[in-house]
Scaffold this motif. Structure first.
Motif, PDB file in Angstrom:
ATOM      1  N   MET A 158       1.202  -3.045  -5.771  1.00  0.00           N
ATOM      2  CA  MET A 158       1.232  -1.978  -5.020  1.00  0.00           C
ATOM      3  C   MET A 158      -0.175  -1.231  -4.909  1.00  0.00           C
ATOM      4  N   PRO A 159      -0.457  -0.761  -3.561  1.00  0.00           N
ATOM      5  CA  PRO A 159      -1.790   0.099  -3.460  1.00  0.00           C
ATOM      6  C   PRO A 159      -1.637   1.343  -4.058  1.00  0.00           C
ATOM      7  N   GLY A 160      -0.435   1.934  -4.139  1.00  0.00           N
ATOM      8  CA  GLY A 160      -0.124   3.414  -4.639  1.00  0.00           C
ATOM      9  C   GLY A 160       1.312   3.397  -4.721  1.00  0.00           C
ATOM     10  N   PRO A 178       2.857  -2.239 -10.898  1.00  0.00           N
ATOM     11  CA  PRO A 178       1.493  -2.447 -10.901  1.00  0.00           C
ATOM     12  C   PRO A 178       0.694  -1.868  -9.824  1.00  0.00           C
ATOM     13  N   ILE A 179      -0.295  -0.775 -10.097  1.00  0.00           N
ATOM     14  CA  ILE A 179      -0.669  -0.221  -8.974  1.00  0.00           C
ATOM     15  C   ILE A 179      -2.186  -0.313  -9.028  1.00  0.00           C
ATOM     16  N   THR A 186      -3.365  -1.692 -12.705  1.00  0.00           N
ATOM     17  CA  THR A 186      -2.769  -1.195 -13.989  1.00  0.00           C
ATOM     18  C   THR A 186      -1.450  -0.971 -14.128  1.00  0.00           C
ATOM     19  N   LEU A 187      -0.682  -1.281 -15.016  1.00  0.00           N
ATOM     20  CA  LEU A 187       0.706  -1.142 -15.445  1.00  0.00           C
ATOM     21  C   LEU A 187       0.893   0.302 -15.303  1.00  0.00           C
ATOM     22  N   LYS A 213       5.919  -2.543   4.279  1.00  0.00           N
ATOM     23  CA  LYS A 213       5.680  -1.128   4.825  1.00  0.00           C
ATOM     24  C   LYS A 213       4.654  -0.249   3.745  1.00  0.00           C
ATOM     25  N   HIS A 214       4.982  -0.375   2.611  1.00  0.00           N
ATOM     26  CA  HIS A 214       4.298   0.322   1.567  1.00  0.00           C
ATOM     27  C   HIS A 214       3.219  -0.607   0.879  1.00  0.00           C
ATOM     28  N   GLY A 215       3.225  -1.934   1.261  1.00  0.00           N
ATOM     29  CA  GLY A 215       2.482  -2.766   0.467  1.00  0.00           C
ATOM     30  C   GLY A 215       0.921  -2.804   0.968  1.00  0.00           C
ATOM     31  N   PHE A 216       0.325  -4.150   0.830  1.00  0.00           N
ATOM     32  CA  PHE A 216      -1.047  -4.029   1.247  1.00  0.00           C
ATOM     33  C   PHE A 216      -1.116  -4.688   2.766  1.00  0.00           C
TER      34      PHE A 216
END
Ligand code: SAH
Length: 216
Positions: A158-160, A178-179, A186-187, A213-216
């Protein structure tokens, strides 16, 4: 077949000792679950000889089953005691789902690719789990009807940190994800302790990217 099963069981035991215990996975319940769940049931037949290799494997639709160590690490970081309601995002093969099902009360898991979800469902049926609930859809928005969750475990990059997921945590609940960038993350474990958010980091990892929606 009998011989093959024996070989697979030996390979799984070796995997637990060499890839998990030697690298610092300590939680006895996590190690027991990794010894119990047959990873070979969650991968395409052509890769069965590699079922206990130290890495991810293709599962079709350009997706992968995670490296055993990463599955164990994420599970250990969740600190499950047995009574929890868990949401997993990114069912994929269903392997992580199966590991979680051994350690929590109820496991909800979402996958956006229908073919993968159906294959995961069949694999989970073969091992006879009864506390897993599967849903096809965009997991980046969570599963509000089944919230709150004590643990939300995201198995795609995920980007955030997505707000809807945070909102679906129970008080004191943990979000593990994993962000970062598409090719390196980073985990992260995010937990609300007495009203303040604490973030802890557990090293670098590489997951396939989250869409939606909240992915890349
Ligand atoms: N936990 C899995 C790893 C799966 S890889 C295992 O043990 O096998 C990540 C998965 O996340 C892929 O199957 C991918 O299709 C899925 N995914 C990506 N974006 C998603 C989204 N927005 N919602 C639900 N699943 C998603």
């Amino acid at each position: 077949m009998g011989r093959l099963r024996l070989d697979l069981n030996q390979a799984r035991e070796r995997m637990v000792v060499e890839q998990l215990e030697r690298r610092g996975i300590k939680d006895p319940r996590v190690l027991a679950a990794m010894r119990t769940v047959e990873r070979d049931r969650f991968i395409p037949p052509e890769y069965v000889d590699h079922a206990y290799d130290d890495g991810p494997l293709p599962i079709g639709s350009s997706q992968t089953i995670s490296q055993p160590y990463i599955v164990a690490l994420m599970t250990e970081v969740a600190e499950l005691k047995g009574s929890e309601r868990v949401l997993e995002i990114g069912t994929g093969s269903g392997y992580q789902t199966a590991v979680l099902s051994q350690l929590a009360a109820e496991v909800y898991s979402m996958e956006v690719i229908p073919e993968l979800l159906e294959r995961a469902r069949r694999a989970l049926d073969t091992i006879g789990v009864r506390n897993v609930h599967l849903r096809c859809g965009d997991g980046s928005e969570g599963w509000p009807e089944a919230a709150p969750f004590d643990v939300i475990l995201v198995t795609a990059a995920m980007p955030g940190i997505a707000r809807p997921l945070v909102d679906q945590l129970s008080p004191g609940g943990k979000l593990i994800a994993p962000i970062g960038e598409e090719d390196l993350q980073t985990l992260v474990r995010l937990q609300n302790i007495n009203g303040s958010w604490q973030e802890q980091y557990f090293g670098e990892c590489r997951f396939v990217k989250m869409t939606g929606k909240h992915g890349f």
